[in-house]
Write an enzyme that holds these catalytic residues in place. Sequence first.
Site, PDB file in Angstrom:
ATOM      1  N   HIS A  16       0.863  -1.191   0.000  1.00 61.16           N
ATOM      2  CA  HIS A  16       0.000   0.000   0.000  1.00 61.16           C
ATOM      3  C   HIS A  16       0.893   1.233   0.000  1.00 61.16           C
ATOM      4  CE1 HIS A  16      -3.806   2.056   1.919  1.00 61.16           C
ATOM      5  NE2 HIS A  16      -3.118   2.908   1.157  1.00 61.16           N
ATOM      6  N   HIS A  18       1.349   4.863  -2.509  1.00 65.93           N
ATOM      7  CA  HIS A  18       0.944   5.676  -3.654  1.00 65.93           C
ATOM      8  C   HIS A  18       2.182   6.346  -4.246  1.00 65.93           C
ATOM      9  CE1 HIS A  18      -3.414   5.538  -2.497  1.00 65.93           C
ATOM     10  NE2 HIS A  18      -2.863   5.310  -1.310  1.00 65.93           N
ATOM     11  N   HIS A 196      -9.641   0.951  -0.961  1.00 61.41           N
ATOM     12  CA  HIS A 196      -9.521   1.653   0.317  1.00 61.41           C
ATOM     13  C   HIS A 196     -10.906   1.599   0.981  1.00 61.41           C
ATOM     14  CE1 HIS A 196      -5.789   3.221  -1.284  1.00 61.41           C
ATOM     15  NE2 HIS A 196      -5.593   4.029  -0.257  1.00 61.41           N
ATOM     16  N   GLU A 199     -11.118   3.637   6.364  1.00 62.42           N
ATOM     17  CA  GLU A 199     -10.055   4.551   6.805  1.00 62.42           C
ATOM     18  C   GLU A 199     -10.747   5.672   7.581  1.00 62.42           C
ATOM     19  OE1 GLU A 199      -8.109   6.732   3.658  1.00 62.42           O
ATOM     20  OE2 GLU A 199      -6.359   7.237   4.894  1.00 62.42           O
ATOM     21  N   ASP A 277       1.772   4.000   2.852  1.00 64.56           N
ATOM     22  CA  ASP A 277       0.722   4.828   2.241  1.00 64.56           C
ATOM     23  C   ASP A 277       1.306   5.948   1.375  1.00 64.56           C
ATOM     24  OD1 ASP A 277      -1.879   5.449   1.588  1.00 64.56           O
ATOM     25  OD2 ASP A 277      -2.425   6.296   3.533  1.00 64.56           O
ATOM     26  N   ASP A 278       1.660   7.070   1.996  1.00 61.46           N
ATOM     27  CA  ASP A 278       2.252   8.217   1.275  1.00 61.46           C
ATOM     28  C   ASP A 278       3.485   8.663   2.077  1.00 61.46           C
ATOM     29  OD1 ASP A 278       0.012   8.854  -0.791  1.00 61.46           O
ATOM     30  OD2 ASP A 278      -1.042   8.660   1.113  1.00 61.46           O
TER      31      ASP A 278
HETATM   32  N1  ADE Z   1      -4.713   8.562  -1.839  1.00 62.63           N
HETATM   33  C1  ADE Z   1      -3.480   8.715  -1.354  1.00 62.63           C
HETATM   34  N2  ADE Z   1      -3.446   8.447  -0.047  1.00 62.63           N
HETATM   35  C2  ADE Z   1      -4.722   8.109   0.312  1.00 62.63           C
HETATM   36  C3  ADE Z   1      -5.336   7.726   1.529  1.00 62.63           C
HETATM   37  N3  ADE Z   1      -4.669   7.635   2.676  1.00 62.63           N
HETATM   38  N4  ADE Z   1      -6.667   7.479   1.503  1.00 62.63           N
HETATM   39  C4  ADE Z   1      -7.355   7.579   0.372  1.00 62.63           C
HETATM   40  N5  ADE Z   1      -6.821   7.913  -0.789  1.00 62.63           N
HETATM   41  C5  ADE Z   1      -5.510   8.186  -0.822  1.00 62.63           C
HETATM   42 ZN    ZN Z   2      -3.739   4.744   0.498  1.00 61.71          ZN
END
Ligand code: ADE
Ligand code: ZN
Length: 342
Positions: A16, A18, A196, A199, A277-278
């Site tokens: 996971h 991006h 997703h 969350e 994630d990011d």
């Molecule tokens: N796109 C990038 N990060 C995300 C996240 N945490 N939740 C939903 N979409 C995303």
């Molecule tokens: Zn994500």
Amino acid sequence: MTPAAFIAGLPKAELHMHIEGSIEPPLFIELARRNGVKIAWATEAELREAYRFRNLQSFLDLYYDGCRVLLHPRDFYDVTRQYLARAHEDKVLHAELFLGPQGHTARGVPLAAMLEGVFSAMDDALGEDGITSGLILLAQRHRSQAEALDLLDSAMPWADRLLGFGLGGAEVGNPPSKFVEFFRRCRERGFKVVAHAGEEGPASYVREAVELLQVQRIDHGNASLDDPALMALLASEQIPLTVCPLSNLKLNIVSSLETHPLKRLMDAGLCVTVNSDDPSFFGGYINDNFAACQHALGLSRHEVVSLARNSVVASFMPPEASKTALAAIEAYDRNAEAWTTT
Ligand code: ADE
Ligand code: ZN
């Protein structure tokens, strides 16, 4: 050895992440300069200062705006190659990456430009570091299902190179049920599917993703804990969750890592994985996520190794590669020194 040192050398997969969320500030500033794109921040320090988020939407606003610096194949190449090199340092053997093409095509960037850059970075990372990777295209859930179907059709020339499709973006108010036909067609065409869910959204969205979209993994899934019957289903079907602890902390999904649901999800018998994630926005790559959770939740060595094993089991690696990766995890655990308490 310290738990952090053990984690640093532990083989693992990341499921996971991006691509657009892995542009480190120096590269972001360089891309803006290179492409003549005006941005609101002059320095790396100013940029890092801007990375304070109230919730998912406040993050997405900045994230989508930042995507304006990505225009040419070389830009997508640089970001992807930089992430894969960093993941290799963290002993990631295999990475499954997300890319959200709709925001880029809306700015006039052709899908071919994005994929040319991403795939050649994946090829070079395999050749130079031996790290394997796959690409999952995400539909943005604030857009319509018709747009998601257009994305699927437009990606068909690259069908053989794509792992699958998923769903990301603003969750609340955009339930999985909005995308039933899109996911049905993705599955029909032989793609892996993930979404997703849970969350910021409720447990019912996780249930919809499982029952209506028939996803093979849930991205995040924290809210599942609110529905005991759903928890039993996720445990019995062993539908993996790709949990992102530092992301959850930065987006105020949890108030502290000490109260993060990771361990409760593991204790309930779910197949839980840890992911970044990011990473450039949320202050940590995969090993930072592992180490912070180990420390905050007091995870045992056995639990940390289980998380690494789960990352391979939950991946879409071919069976032989998966067997080799699991053997590497076992061998590492067998040979690594005992943990010292810190
Ligand atoms: N796109 C990038 N990060 C995300 C996240 N945490 N939740 C939903 N979409 C995303
Ligand atoms: Zn994500």
